[in-house]
Design an enzyme around this catalytic site. Sequence first.
Site, PDB file in Angstrom:
ATOM      1  N   CYS A 127      -4.917  -6.171 -16.052  1.00 12.90           N
ATOM      2  CA  CYS A 127      -6.326  -6.544 -15.934  1.00 12.90           C
ATOM      3  C   CYS A 127      -7.109  -6.221 -17.214  1.00 12.90           C
ATOM      4  O   CYS A 127      -6.840  -6.807 -18.250  1.00 12.90           O
ATOM      5  CB  CYS A 127      -6.945  -5.912 -14.688  1.00 12.90           C
ATOM      6  SG  CYS A 127      -8.518  -6.677 -14.229  1.00 12.90           S
TER       7      CYS A 127
ATOM      8  N   HIS B 180      -3.548  -8.213 -10.466  1.00 18.19           N
ATOM      9  CA  HIS B 180      -3.149  -6.849 -10.118  1.00 18.19           C
ATOM     10  C   HIS B 180      -1.837  -6.878  -9.331  1.00 18.19           C
ATOM     11  O   HIS B 180      -1.852  -7.073  -8.124  1.00 18.19           O
ATOM     12  CB  HIS B 180      -4.238  -6.185  -9.274  1.00 18.19           C
ATOM     13  CG  HIS B 180      -5.452  -5.843 -10.055  1.00 18.19           C
ATOM     14  ND1 HIS B 180      -5.605  -4.628 -10.674  1.00 18.19           N
ATOM     15  CD2 HIS B 180      -6.548  -6.559 -10.355  1.00 18.19           C
ATOM     16  CE1 HIS B 180      -6.765  -4.603 -11.314  1.00 18.19           C
ATOM     17  NE2 HIS B 180      -7.361  -5.770 -11.138  1.00 18.19           N
TER      18      HIS B 180
ATOM     19  N   GLU C 249      -0.090  -4.467  -8.400  1.00 14.20           N
ATOM     20  CA  GLU C 249      -0.091  -3.363  -7.420  1.00 14.20           C
ATOM     21  C   GLU C 249      -0.861  -3.707  -6.151  1.00 14.20           C
ATOM     22  O   GLU C 249      -0.787  -2.978  -5.164  1.00 14.20           O
ATOM     23  CB  GLU C 249      -0.640  -2.089  -8.070  1.00 14.20           C
ATOM     24  CG  GLU C 249      -2.151  -2.032  -8.268  1.00 14.20           C
ATOM     25  CD  GLU C 249      -2.692  -2.801  -9.478  1.00 14.20           C
ATOM     26  OE1 GLU C 249      -1.941  -3.613 -10.056  1.00 14.20           O
ATOM     27  OE2 GLU C 249      -3.863  -2.595  -9.823  1.00 14.20           O
TER      28      GLU C 249
END
Lengths: 218, 257
Positions: A86, A196, A198
């Site tokens: 990001c 992202h 994650e």
Amino acid sequence: MNRIAVIDYGMGNLHSVAKAVEHVGRVLSQDIEVLVTPDAQKIAAADRVIFPGVGAIRDCMAEINRLNVGQIVEDAMKSKPVLAICVGMQALMNHSEENGGVDCLGLMDGTVRYFGDDLRDESGQRLKVPHMGWNEVKQSQDHPLWKDVPDHSRFYFVHSYYVQTAAQEQVTGTTHYGTEVVASVADDNIFATQFHPEKSQTAGLTLLRNFLNWDGQR
Amino acid sequence: MALAKRIIPCLDCDKGRVVKGVKFVDIRDAGDPVEVSRRYSDAGADEITFLDITASHEDRATTVDTVSAIAGQVFIPLTVGGGIRMLDDIRTMLNAGADKVAINTAAVDNPEFVREASERFGSQCIVVAVDAKQVSAKGEPHKWEIFTHGGRNPTGIDVIEWIERMVDCGAGEILLTSMDRDGTKIGFDLALNKAASNAVRVPIIASGGVGNLEHLAEGVLLGEADAVLAASIFHFGEFTIQEAKQHMASRGIEVRL
């Protein structure tokens, strides 16, 4: 032991990415250690480095510069796999339009631009900014981090600024939101994502798994 | 290729359990929040919203533990709301693994809190939760007012003006709940959602009133919401997240299947 350093320069949520990496390590039954740290020596001693970032670029770059994180990332990029996420990806570029214009690290070739206040899709429908949610990522070239990730998988994005680059050979994934958006770039042993991983469930965890196994080669 | 509209199951939690009240009474137990979150994530939920509805001081530690446990097992965005009053509260929740926090009463008490929070942590993690009640009579132009404390306290603040102000202060997203519809299962307040969505550039999450799958589709197609939030239709097994997505896809809405 696979030691993963998540560079902590005081900005935003590093715990999500640490937890996701720990989870992937458990699933792989890999002996991993995740360190969330600003310490240059510990980062230098790690096997792999994650360079996250959220929030405004001016504040991120201020902390990056204050803690000399740019040098840490640059050193890591020479010798081991690095994953930037990001604003971490944006910070690698030359310059960002955000906050009236901010010089970034210049470790990759690109400019960070604003989506604009009147962003529209092909049919003229107004698009919200930030670009927030799950969008499809088209894999523009093969890369070890795409292993087992189906092309056009959806990943979670949240950003108001996006990377533009003339270095098309570095672009590994794109998405579309009013305009073509660089979703990921790669160069030697760095891979950087605007989305992202994650927070992107199966597709994202698969990419993180690939990162844990990646030797930095193509 | 387009951005998917999001379906967000909401976990209202009290002392570590998922509950869901109808108009804040008749609270039914709906399970362990970690287990429920994992089930929804596996079923394809796009995000999870966790609202701590008691948020009394003593229960705060339980909430932090629960958030941490969810974040360790669920790898989709997690928003935490309820009792977020200080920058330290936000820091605590982000450290526990939340991706966003929802600020409600504290914003009404001090709008500058939203500015401080977004400057410190970034707009992307600041959701302003708005509880709206219609105050115009039938036949009059629509007007909605902000209410706090579970819909008990009127504030005199116009909802649309408030949302514009909150976005100016740096809110990255608005969680808009119709207190008239919450728990009624008769559908979203579509006029409210549409007015809000047209007023600001940030995403609007429609909330309050979902009773069937067509209500979710209406929220996007007529209410112009960017995301739809529901609780009870998912908690008590009436519908699965997959059924909700398939229904929305059948109505031509882009979803993550």
